[in-house]
Scaffold this motif. Structure first.
Motif, short mmCIF file in Angstrom:
data_model
loop_
_atom_site.label_atom_id
_atom_site.label_comp_id
_atom_site.label_asym_id
_atom_site.label_seq_id
_atom_site.Cartn_x
_atom_site.Cartn_y
_atom_site.Cartn_z
N ASP A 98 0.85 -1.20 0.00
CA ASP A 98 0.00 0.00 0.00
C ASP A 98 0.88 1.24 0.00
OD1 ASP A 98 0.85 0.33 2.63
OD2 ASP A 98 -0.91 -0.68 3.47
N GLU A 99 0.31 2.42 0.24
CA GLU A 99 1.09 3.65 0.09
C GLU A 99 2.22 3.79 1.11
OE1 GLU A 99 -1.02 7.30 -0.46
OE2 GLU A 99 -1.49 6.78 -2.54
N THR A 100 2.22 2.94 2.14
CA THR A 100 3.36 2.93 3.07
C THR A 100 4.57 2.25 2.43
OG1 THR A 100 2.82 0.80 4.09
CG2 THR A 100 1.77 2.75 5.04
N VAL A 101 4.42 1.74 1.22
CA VAL A 101 5.36 0.90 0.45
C VAL A 101 5.70 -0.42 1.16
CG1 VAL A 101 6.35 2.88 -0.80
CG2 VAL A 101 7.67 1.85 1.03
N THR A 102 4.88 -0.79 2.13
CA THR A 102 5.04 -2.10 2.78
C THR A 102 3.80 -2.94 2.49
OG1 THR A 102 4.05 -1.41 4.88
CG2 THR A 102 6.44 -1.09 4.65
N ILE A 103 3.89 -4.22 2.79
CA ILE A 103 2.83 -5.17 2.43
C ILE A 103 1.48 -4.73 2.98
CG2 ILE A 103 3.19 -6.70 4.44
CD1 ILE A 103 3.00 -9.08 2.36
N SER A 104 0.45 -4.86 2.14
CA SER A 104 -0.90 -4.42 2.52
C SER A 104 -1.61 -5.53 3.31
CB SER A 104 -1.68 -4.11 1.25
OG SER A 104 -3.05 -4.32 1.45
N PRO A 105 -2.05 -5.25 4.53
CA PRO A 105 -2.79 -6.27 5.29
C PRO A 105 -4.02 -6.78 4.53
CG PRO A 105 -2.17 -4.47 6.74
CD PRO A 105 -1.83 -4.03 5.34
N ASP A 106 -4.70 -5.88 3.81
CA ASP A 106 -5.87 -6.34 3.03
C ASP A 106 -5.44 -7.35 1.96
OD1 ASP A 106 -7.59 -4.79 4.44
OD2 ASP A 106 -7.53 -3.10 3.04
N ALA A 107 -4.30 -7.05 1.33
CA ALA A 107 -3.81 -7.96 0.28
C ALA A 107 -3.42 -9.31 0.88
CB ALA A 107 -2.62 -7.33 -0.45
N ILE A 108 -2.87 -9.29 2.09
CA ILE A 108 -2.53 -10.56 2.76
C ILE A 108 -3.81 -11.36 2.96
CG2 ILE A 108 -1.72 -11.61 4.94
CD1 ILE A 108 0.20 -9.27 5.26
N ARG A 109 -4.81 -10.69 3.52
CA ARG A 109 -6.09 -11.38 3.81
C ARG A 109 -6.65 -12.01 2.54
NH1 ARG A 109 -8.07 -7.12 6.07
NH2 ARG A 109 -7.29 -7.24 8.19
N ASP A 110 -6.63 -11.22 1.43
CA ASP A 110 -7.20 -11.71 0.16
C ASP A 110 -6.39 -12.86 -0.43
OD1 ASP A 110 -9.06 -9.78 0.42
OD2 ASP A 110 -8.20 -8.42 -1.08
N ALA A 111 -5.08 -12.88 -0.12
CA ALA A 111 -4.21 -13.86 -0.80
C ALA A 111 -4.13 -15.21 -0.10
CB ALA A 111 -2.81 -13.27 -0.94
N ILE A 112 -4.65 -15.29 1.11
CA ILE A 112 -4.49 -16.55 1.86
C ILE A 112 -5.28 -17.67 1.18
CG2 ILE A 112 -4.95 -17.71 4.07
CD1 ILE A 112 -4.51 -14.94 5.40
N MET A 131 2.20 -4.05 11.74
CA MET A 131 2.39 -5.33 12.44
C MET A 131 1.17 -5.74 13.27
SD MET A 131 5.05 -6.58 11.22
CE MET A 131 5.11 -8.07 12.18
N ASP A 132 0.41 -4.77 13.79
CA ASP A 132 -0.79 -5.17 14.55
C ASP A 132 -1.75 -5.92 13.65
OD1 ASP A 132 -0.06 -4.24 17.00
OD2 ASP A 132 -1.04 -2.28 16.79
N ALA A 133 -2.03 -5.33 12.48
CA ALA A 133 -2.98 -5.96 11.55
C ALA A 133 -2.43 -7.31 11.08
CB ALA A 133 -3.24 -5.04 10.37
N ILE A 134 -1.13 -7.35 10.78
CA ILE A 134 -0.53 -8.58 10.25
C ILE A 134 -0.56 -9.70 11.30
CG2 ILE A 134 1.65 -9.61 9.43
CD1 ILE A 134 2.18 -6.82 8.07
N MET A 135 -0.23 -9.37 12.55
CA MET A 135 -0.24 -10.40 13.60
C MET A 135 -1.67 -10.87 13.88
SD MET A 135 2.92 -10.92 13.92
CE MET A 135 2.89 -12.22 15.15
N ASP A 136 -2.65 -9.95 13.78
CA ASP A 136 -4.05 -10.35 13.97
C ASP A 136 -4.47 -11.36 12.90
OD1 ASP A 136 -4.41 -8.85 16.17
OD2 ASP A 136 -5.55 -7.23 15.20
N ILE A 137 -4.14 -11.02 11.65
CA ILE A 137 -4.50 -11.93 10.54
C ILE A 137 -3.79 -13.28 10.75
CG2 ILE A 137 -4.33 -12.34 8.04
CD1 ILE A 137 -4.23 -9.23 7.73
N ALA A 138 -2.50 -13.20 11.08
CA ALA A 138 -1.71 -14.43 11.24
C ALA A 138 -2.32 -15.31 12.32
CB ALA A 138 -0.26 -14.08 11.58
#
Ligand SMILES: Cc1ncc(COP(=O)(O)O)c(C=O)c1O
Length: 412
Positions: A98-112, A131-138
């Motif tokens: 996303d615009e932070t130039v780091t991995i998008s949590p939404d894209a992670i969710r969609d790609a699982i 990292m909060d969003a990523i760890m929650d998804i994980a």
């Protein structure tokens, strides 16, 4: 970023004079660094090795990733993030940033998918992933998280050091990193089993020197042991780190304050997941389109994030061409265990990421910049924004002298 002086020379000279360059010895510099760095990060263990690429692979091996597993990687990262996945026999699945130039949590969710076992959030240019969003998804999806902190040494996410939040964190100490031994890398984790497996991968013979651990059967690995010269240099470099980060954060703050007025023109500071805790090696701005970004970098020393070559998935030849190993029988793309995994990278994928990257510009900070140099950067950003966004002619702006961009760091 690389700052070194007499202290490093003395530390390395001491090791050479001792005649003991092998890490397994009393008063080991490598072991001292491992303990100090683990403490600095707030994790249980750090295993030092020869490179960040190997650190990533050791982290994946430590976590038990291999054939049959998909690992999510961002579209914007140095290619080693993806090649490390292939090195352990798994398949990298590329997802948007996303615009932070780091991995998008939404894209992670969609790609699982049914075979997704892990995700590698990469703290690009020292800026933290969400990292909060990523760890929650994980947690909710049962994924393992290996942070790629190769570009994020010294950075934090909301007060926690990068590399201490996921199940493991991989680091590089190559020439371009915030602390360096010329080359080097390693893996941080608080899980002793992960650490033990990673150490075995870094040095398949390590149990011979350090003692067997009944829970981990030794297995074969290529070997990427660190030397005492690296350990000695890193022990000195670690002492420099906080001072460097503090200086770069202070400069970034000044640059952001001094360029806030350009917001209305269309030059916006890129959003950040933990704005006060990044490494601040770069100040990133998002422009409305690629033409504006091109005009900006033609005016002053700056770089377009999407034009750094090896950091964009479109340049990862081995991945896109399915050359996943040195021998076809070992190629993860054709391994029977990987049948049914998502091995295709379709034309036109991740266009959203490319659009963001091609209109994001990066202006480098430096711990040794004087107040005048920071003022020059602020002035030049103002002038470059006018060329990029107000159609002011290039020869109509006046620039102040400023350090050039290091081409080795950014060229493809
Ligand atoms: C994001 C990222 N991952 C992995 C690596 C690989 O590290 P090394 O070059 O030490 O193998 C790098 C190095 O530039 C990097 O920037």
């Amino acid at each position: 970023m690389y700052l070194a002086g007499e202290e490093e020379i003395q530390a390395i000279a001491r090791v050479i004079r001792s005649g003991k360059l092998f890490r397994y010895r009393d008063d080991s510099e490598c072991e001292r660094f491992e303990k100090r760095y683990a403490r600095y990060l707030g994790v249980g263990e750090f295993a030092l090795g020869a490179s960040g690429t190997y650190g990533l692979a050791a982290g994946l091996v430590g976590l038990g990733i291999g054939p049959g597993d998909e690992v999510l990687v961002p579209a914007h990262t140095y290619m080693a993030t993806a090649t490390a996945v292939l090195a352990v026999g798994a398949i990298p699945v590329i997802v948007d940033i996303d615009e932070t130039v780091t991995i998008s949590p939404d894209a992670i969710r969609d790609a699982i998918g049914p075979h997704t076992r892990a995700v590698i959030p990469v703290h690009m240019w020292g800026a933290a992933c969400n990292m909060d969003a990523i760890m929650d998804i994980a947690e909710s999806k049962g994924l393992l998280v290996l942070e790629d902190v190769c570009q994020g040494i010294g950075g934090s996410y909301e007060g926690r050091k990068l590399g201490s939040i996921g199940h493991a964190g991989a680091f590089s100490f190559n020439f371009f990193k915030n602390i360096s031994g010329g080359e080097g890398g390693g893996i941080a984790t608080s899980d002793p089993k992960v650490a033990e497996r990673a150490r075995c991968y870094i040095d398949p013979c390590h149990f011979y020197w350090q003692g067997r651990n009944d829970e981990t059967k030794p297995f074969a690995g290529v070997g990427a042991r660190a030397s005492e010269l690296l350990g000695a240099m890193l022990n000195v470099q670690l002492d420099r780190l906080e001072g460097m980060i503090k200086a770069m954060r202070a400069e970034k703050k000044k640059i952001l304050a001094g360029t806030k007025h350009l917001d209305n023109l269309g030059l916006r500071a890129s959003p950040m997941n933990s704005p006060d805790h990044d490494c601040a090696t770069q100040v990133m701005f998002t422009l409305p389109n690629e033409d504006a970004a091109q005009a900006f970098i033609k005016t002053m020393p700056a770089v377009i994030a999407g034009k750094t070559g090896r950091h964009t998935f479109t340049q990862w030849d081995q991945v896109l061409m399915h050359e996943g190993a040195h021998h076809k029988a070992l190629n993860p793309y054709t391994l029977p265990d990987n049948k049914g995994l998502r091995t295709e990278y379709r034309d036109g994928m991740c266009q959203g990421s490319l659009d963001i990257l091609n209109r994001t510009v990066m202006v480098a900070t430096h711990p040794s910049h004087s107040a005048e140099e920071t003022e020059a950067i602020i002035h030049n950003i103002d002038q470059a924004a006018r060329v990029a966004l107000e159609s002011v002619a290039l020869d109509a702006v006046v620039l102040k002298s400023q350090q050039a961009v290091d081409p080795q760091k950014f060229d493809a």
